[in-house]
Scaffold this motif. Sequence first.
Motif: not given
Length: 375
Positions: A247-249, A234-235, A263-264, A241-242
């Motif tokens: 698949a979720s955030f 994730w960005y 990004k996948v 993002i550290a």
Amino acid sequence: VTAGRGAAVRAPLAVPASGGNRIVALYYDALDPCGAWPVPVSYKLGLSGQSQSLTAPQEVAVGASNDHITVASAVNASGVAAALVHATGDTAVSASTLITVNAPGASPKKLTTATPTISGTAAVGKKLTAVPGTWTRGAKLTYQWYASGTAIADATAASFTVTAAQLDKAMTVKVTGSLSGYATVSKTSAATAKAAKGTLTTATPKIAGTAKVGKKLTVTAGTWTGGTKLTYQWYASGTAIAKATAASFAVQPAQAGKTITVKVTGSKSGYTTASKTSKATAKVAKGTLKTATPKITGTAKVGKKLKAVTGTWTGGTKLTYQWYAAGTAIKKATKSTLTLTSKQAGKKITVKVTGKKSGHTTVTKTSKATAKVKK
């Protein structure tokens, strides 16, 4: 009359006791005295020069001491006879090879053949197809696929889908034709280029959920090539993002005001690794604090102490206080408790609680008023 090395394996023909015709077979002799190997040498089918009739098909040894063998000839309607020959000392012929030969006086029959070609792209995941060309009508064709000269197990159909095991190997196919009364023939195609890495089927991921602090975002990867391993990153406004690799955030206060993407990346043995990035969300909105309306406990009387009970707010929220007398802020009354003085006599008291937390909208909640302060 002759049969070549590697003749087709066929069911043995019955060899009756009658007959006595001699058959000549052409086969490769590992003991060529001139040293040129292999060399086609003709043998009469007889044992030590003595004619010998066989009442049934049987195996006889052909070696250095036996230069010819005789069997009673069995001729079918096509004018073809057969003998099972055991080849000793000749690794080019299998231990037991059924040699099909023409009856005496008959001309050998040859299949019309063609060198096969391969259609399709030599890449992992792609299907190759053997194009055999034109063979004698009625010929039965079988196939064997090879990777850099090594037979591929169970690859015996007219088409073959390249797997990761064939990566960087050149592909060929051998087509073998057989037909009763004809010598069996095999033809091998030219090699393909070395099999390249496959191209993954990919999809652009999508983000579901609300871009707001405290909310959870989930990625939908879409359909990829079966067996592909997917990983995530994730960005926030283009910066990774550290530790955000699931698949979720859950959106954090640090992402407030920033757009979110994911990004996948897909990987699979034999395929080129591929990455796809989602569209960006709207800018992350500030979170909404969980709040409660404060309550005042204690007696509204000069000299008594009142206390603000805040209730439950979002964890980590910083709370501040302001006390009021008849709606006017009391100077320096900014703690969770208030000791009443004569200045508040006859006035109703309220307290305002303000909650602040990074990435969240600041919220203020005011209590109900007490009764008028007694002297």
